[in-house]
Design a protein around this motif. Structure first.
Motif, PDB file in Angstrom:
ATOM      1  N   GLU A 160       0.845  -1.242  -0.024  1.00 34.39           N
ATOM      2  CA  GLU A 160       0.006  -0.257  -0.137  1.00 34.39           C
ATOM      3  C   GLU A 160       0.975   1.261  -0.026  1.00 34.39           C
ATOM      4  OE1 GLU A 160      -3.362   2.238   2.840  1.00 34.39           O
ATOM      5  OE2 GLU A 160      -2.115   0.540   3.676  1.00 34.39           O
ATOM      6  N   GLY A 161       2.071   1.288   0.814  1.00 36.33           N
ATOM      7  CA  GLY A 161       2.766   2.321   0.796  1.00 36.33           C
ATOM      8  C   GLY A 161       3.382   2.886  -0.521  1.00 36.33           C
ATOM      9  N   LYS A 162       3.981   1.941  -1.332  1.00 39.53           N
ATOM     10  CA  LYS A 162       4.515   2.113  -2.419  1.00 39.53           C
ATOM     11  C   LYS A 162       3.384   2.664  -3.402  1.00 39.53           C
ATOM     12  CE  LYS A 162       7.735  -1.738  -2.426  1.00 39.53           C
ATOM     13  NZ  LYS A 162       8.050  -3.063  -3.479  1.00 39.53           N
ATOM     14  N   THR A 163       2.327   2.077  -3.310  1.00 40.73           N
ATOM     15  CA  THR A 163       1.191   2.525  -4.227  1.00 40.73           C
ATOM     16  C   THR A 163       0.813   3.991  -4.015  1.00 40.73           C
ATOM     17  OG1 THR A 163       0.324   0.329  -4.255  1.00 40.73           O
ATOM     18  CG2 THR A 163      -1.315   2.254  -5.105  1.00 40.73           C
ATOM     19  N   LYS A 164       0.820   4.347  -2.838  1.00 38.66           N
ATOM     20  CA  LYS A 164       0.419   5.723  -2.379  1.00 38.66           C
ATOM     21  C   LYS A 164       1.232   6.824  -2.890  1.00 38.66           C
ATOM     22  CE  LYS A 164      -3.179   4.812   1.211  1.00 38.66           C
ATOM     23  NZ  LYS A 164      -3.612   5.067   2.616  1.00 38.66           N
ATOM     24  N   VAL A 165       2.564   6.388  -2.444  1.00 38.54           N
ATOM     25  CA  VAL A 165       3.659   7.269  -2.819  1.00 38.54           C
ATOM     26  C   VAL A 165       3.984   7.516  -4.253  1.00 38.54           C
ATOM     27  CG1 VAL A 165       6.060   7.559  -2.429  1.00 38.54           C
ATOM     28  CG2 VAL A 165       5.042   6.741  -0.550  1.00 38.54           C
ATOM     29  N   ASN A 166       3.581   6.514  -4.998  1.00 38.89           N
ATOM     30  CA  ASN A 166       4.008   6.428  -6.316  1.00 38.89           C
ATOM     31  C   ASN A 166       2.959   7.308  -6.940  1.00 38.89           C
ATOM     32  OD1 ASN A 166       5.084   5.735  -9.033  1.00 38.89           O
ATOM     33  ND2 ASN A 166       3.531   4.289  -9.213  1.00 38.89           N
ATOM     34  N   GLU A 167       1.674   7.204  -6.420  1.00 40.19           N
ATOM     35  CA  GLU A 167       0.481   7.814  -6.923  1.00 40.19           C
ATOM     36  C   GLU A 167       0.729   9.532  -6.807  1.00 40.19           C
ATOM     37  OE1 GLU A 167      -3.066   6.326  -4.705  1.00 40.19           O
ATOM     38  OE2 GLU A 167      -3.402   4.768  -6.263  1.00 40.19           O
ATOM     39  N   TRP A 168       1.193   9.868  -5.794  1.00 39.97           N
ATOM     40  CA  TRP A 168       1.513  11.343  -5.402  1.00 39.97           C
ATOM     41  C   TRP A 168       2.479  11.625  -6.209  1.00 39.97           C
ATOM     42  CZ3 TRP A 168      -0.742  15.188  -3.257  1.00 39.97           C
ATOM     43  CH2 TRP A 168      -2.000  15.010  -2.475  1.00 39.97           C
ATOM     44  N   MET A 169       3.743  11.061  -6.478  1.00 41.49           N
ATOM     45  CA  MET A 169       4.804  11.299  -7.550  1.00 41.49           C
ATOM     46  C   MET A 169       4.200  11.487  -8.643  1.00 41.49           C
ATOM     47  SD  MET A 169       7.722   8.688  -6.098  1.00 41.49           S
ATOM     48  CE  MET A 169       8.766   9.085  -7.888  1.00 41.49           C
ATOM     49  N   THR A 170       3.516  10.800  -9.406  1.00 48.85           N
ATOM     50  CA  THR A 170       2.890  10.794 -10.559  1.00 48.85           C
ATOM     51  C   THR A 170       2.016  12.074 -10.578  1.00 48.85           C
ATOM     52  OG1 THR A 170       2.440   8.632 -11.015  1.00 48.85           O
ATOM     53  CG2 THR A 170       1.246   9.918 -12.497  1.00 48.85           C
ATOM     54  N   ARG A 171       1.074  12.489  -9.578  1.00 45.75           N
ATOM     55  CA  ARG A 171       0.364  13.504  -9.591  1.00 45.75           C
ATOM     56  C   ARG A 171       1.159  14.958  -9.433  1.00 45.75           C
ATOM     57  NH1 ARG A 171      -4.239  14.397  -4.704  1.00 45.75           N
ATOM     58  NH2 ARG A 171      -4.940  16.502  -5.426  1.00 45.75           N
ATOM     59  N   LEU A 172       2.192  15.070  -8.642  1.00 43.38           N
ATOM     60  CA  LEU A 172       3.204  16.028  -8.594  1.00 43.38           C
ATOM     61  C   LEU A 172       3.812  16.295 -10.019  1.00 43.38           C
ATOM     62  CD1 LEU A 172       4.299  15.819  -4.943  1.00 43.38           C
ATOM     63  CD2 LEU A 172       2.755  17.309  -5.748  1.00 43.38           C
ATOM     64  N   SER A 173       3.973  15.249 -10.248  1.00 39.10           N
ATOM     65  CA  SER A 173       4.847  15.458 -11.802  1.00 39.10           C
ATOM     66  C   SER A 173       4.195  16.288 -12.848  1.00 39.10           C
ATOM     67  CB  SER A 173       5.223  14.049 -12.400  1.00 39.10           C
ATOM     68  OG  SER A 173       6.077  13.233 -11.691  1.00 39.10           O
ATOM     69  N   LYS A 174       2.999  16.305 -12.680  1.00 40.35           N
ATOM     70  CA  LYS A 174       2.022  16.949 -13.746  1.00 40.35           C
ATOM     71  C   LYS A 174       1.795  18.467 -13.257  1.00 40.35           C
ATOM     72  CE  LYS A 174      -0.616  12.927 -14.833  1.00 40.35           C
ATOM     73  NZ  LYS A 174      -1.928  12.218 -14.721  1.00 40.35           N
ATOM     74  N   MET A 175       2.464  18.767 -12.415  1.00 39.32           N
ATOM     75  CA  MET A 175       2.422  20.269 -11.830  1.00 39.32           C
ATOM     76  C   MET A 175       3.489  20.841 -12.107  1.00 39.32           C
ATOM     77  SD  MET A 175       0.483  19.648  -8.233  1.00 39.32           S
ATOM     78  CE  MET A 175      -1.060  18.677  -7.921  1.00 39.32           C
ATOM     79  N   GLY A 176       3.702  22.138 -11.972  1.00 39.36           N
ATOM     80  CA  GLY A 176       5.043  22.965 -12.324  1.00 39.36           C
ATOM     81  C   GLY A 176       5.703  22.867 -10.802  1.00 39.36           C
ATOM     82  N   ALA A 177       7.339  22.921 -11.300  1.00 34.79           N
ATOM     83  CA  ALA A 177       8.051  22.795  -9.835  1.00 34.79           C
ATOM     84  C   ALA A 177       7.699  23.820  -8.678  1.00 34.79           C
ATOM     85  CB  ALA A 177       9.348  23.118 -10.285  1.00 34.79           C
ATOM     86  N   SER A 178       7.041  25.077  -9.285  1.00 38.95           N
ATOM     87  CA  SER A 178       6.978  26.245  -8.294  1.00 38.95           C
ATOM     88  C   SER A 178       5.711  26.014  -7.614  1.00 38.95           C
ATOM     89  CB  SER A 178       7.124  27.488  -9.259  1.00 38.95           C
ATOM     90  OG  SER A 178       6.257  27.752 -10.205  1.00 38.95           O
ATOM     91  N   TYR A 179       4.707  25.087  -8.213  1.00 38.20           N
ATOM     92  CA  TYR A 179       3.197  24.970  -7.497  1.00 38.20           C
ATOM     93  C   TYR A 179       3.506  24.580  -5.930  1.00 38.20           C
ATOM     94  CZ  TYR A 179      -1.269  23.454  -6.729  1.00 38.20           C
ATOM     95  OH  TYR A 179      -2.622  23.334  -6.169  1.00 38.20           O
ATOM     96  N   VAL A 180       2.684  25.340  -5.092  1.00 36.11           N
ATOM     97  CA  VAL A 180       2.560  25.074  -3.758  1.00 36.11           C
ATOM     98  C   VAL A 180       1.118  24.410  -3.635  1.00 36.11           C
ATOM     99  CG1 VAL A 180       2.556  26.251  -1.544  1.00 36.11           C
ATOM    100  CG2 VAL A 180       3.979  27.147  -3.318  1.00 36.11           C
ATOM    101  N   LEU A 181       1.355  23.200  -2.991  1.00 40.11           N
ATOM    102  CA  LEU A 181       0.264  22.586  -2.401  1.00 40.11           C
ATOM    103  C   LEU A 181      -0.792  23.409  -1.721  1.00 40.11           C
ATOM    104  CD1 LEU A 181       1.619  19.238  -1.451  1.00 40.11           C
ATOM    105  CD2 LEU A 181       0.843  19.751  -3.706  1.00 40.11           C
ATOM    106  N   ASN A 182      -1.959  23.311  -1.877  1.00 46.00           N
ATOM    107  CA  ASN A 182      -2.858  24.149  -0.950  1.00 46.00           C
ATOM    108  C   ASN A 182      -3.178  23.467   0.560  1.00 46.00           C
ATOM    109  OD1 ASN A 182      -4.915  21.933  -1.214  1.00 46.00           O
ATOM    110  ND2 ASN A 182      -5.343  23.209  -3.227  1.00 46.00           N
ATOM    111  N   GLU A 183      -3.390  23.955   1.255  1.00 43.26           N
ATOM    112  CA  GLU A 183      -3.883  23.200   2.544  1.00 43.26           C
ATOM    113  C   GLU A 183      -4.572  21.839   2.632  1.00 43.26           C
ATOM    114  OE1 GLU A 183      -6.011  24.088   7.007  1.00 43.26           O
ATOM    115  OE2 GLU A 183      -6.065  25.546   5.387  1.00 43.26           O
ATOM    116  N   GLN A 184      -5.556  21.664   1.937  1.00 39.43           N
ATOM    117  CA  GLN A 184      -6.230  20.589   1.502  1.00 39.43           C
ATOM    118  C   GLN A 184      -5.349  19.321   0.990  1.00 39.43           C
ATOM    119  OE1 GLN A 184      -9.934  20.596  -0.591  1.00 39.43           O
ATOM    120  NE2 GLN A 184     -10.326  18.333  -0.359  1.00 39.43           N
ATOM    121  N   GLU A 185      -4.525  19.816  -0.011  1.00 37.25           N
ATOM    122  CA  GLU A 185      -3.658  18.726  -0.846  1.00 37.25           C
ATOM    123  C   GLU A 185      -2.400  18.357   0.298  1.00 37.25           C
ATOM    124  OE1 GLU A 185      -3.738  20.485  -5.342  1.00 37.25           O
ATOM    125  OE2 GLU A 185      -2.564  21.504  -3.726  1.00 37.25           O
ATOM    126  N   SER A 186      -1.911  19.375   1.118  1.00 38.99           N
ATOM    127  CA  SER A 186      -1.114  19.084   1.899  1.00 38.99           C
ATOM    128  C   SER A 186      -1.340  18.194   3.040  1.00 38.99           C
ATOM    129  CB  SER A 186      -0.396  20.443   2.635  1.00 38.99           C
ATOM    130  OG  SER A 186       0.754  20.350   3.491  1.00 38.99           O
TER     131      SER A 186
END
Length: 211
Positions: A160-186
């Motif tokens: 489960e841990g691998k799956t969740k971390v990988n999902e977040w990595m994929t999600r963040l890769s689609k965002m710009g490097a300077s994008y800041v997570l909002n409170e809900q995302e964080s």
């Protein structure tokens, strides 16, 4: 005649934080002694110890300018809490987790690799707590956690841990490097990391000894 320890609101807050830090160290010392003497079960100990460590890290971060050395703070107030200092400052994880990390050395993976993975998880969660939420801050930490998990052969491929971390990595890769997570995302990312960390700890060899 009333004697005030502070001159303004800022000083009062500082002394309140000192009192809280003192209480956390004392409570941790008592908890460590209770665990060693079998007064408290390993499961209860681990739960309470994780809470104290989390509170300590948050408070220590707040006081880093006024209390640069926790050891010196303890000496100043003659606390004599060596077990608490070891647990809060040096180790950073409950004794039960240390024991399971050592047990994992009996598998094909070294204890050092497991301990490293534990630290990577903690660093990632602490980074979010400190407000560092930009993609270029968070993604590298998740990448390190994911890589560390993949090195541990006792974890199943669908862990489960691998799956969740990988999902977040994929999600963040689609965002710009300077994008800041909002409170809900964080908050969601921290929740998923904490959940993955707990699953990882529970999966360590001989984890049933805390039941």
């Amino acid at each position: 005649m009333e004697v005030k320890l502070w001159n303004d609101k800022r000083e009062r807050e500082m002394y309140d934080n000192f009192a809280e830090l003192y209480a956390i160290i004392k409570a941790t010392e008592s908890l460590e002694k209770a665990y060693v003497r079998d007064i408290i079960s390993p499961k209860e100990y681990e739960l309470e110890c994780q809470k104290l460590i989390a509170h300590f890290k948050t408070l220590a971060s707040t006081l880093k300018d006024t209390v640069p050395s926790i050891e010196r703070f303890a000496d100043t107030y003659k606390m004599e809490c060596s077990a608490a200092i070891n647990r809060l400052v040096i180790s950073g994880v409950p004794a039960t987790v240390e024991h399971r990390v050592a047990a994992a050395a009996n598998t094909s993976n070294s204890a050092a690799m497991v301990a490293e993975c534990v630290q990577f998880f903690i660093t990632a969660m602490d980074t979010l707590k400190l407000g560092m939420q930009a993609v270029d801050d968070v993604h590298p930490l998740l990448s390190v956690v994911y890589g560390s998990l993949n090195k541990l052969t006792f974890l199943p491929p669908d862990f489960e841990g691998k799956t969740k971390v990988n999902e977040w990595m994929t999600r963040l890769s689609k965002m710009g490097a300077s994008y800041v997570l909002n409170e809900q995302e964080s908050r969601q990312l921290h929740f998923d990391l904490e959940s993955s960390y707990n699953s990882f700890i529970a999966s360590l060899p001989n984890a049933d000894m805390i039941e």
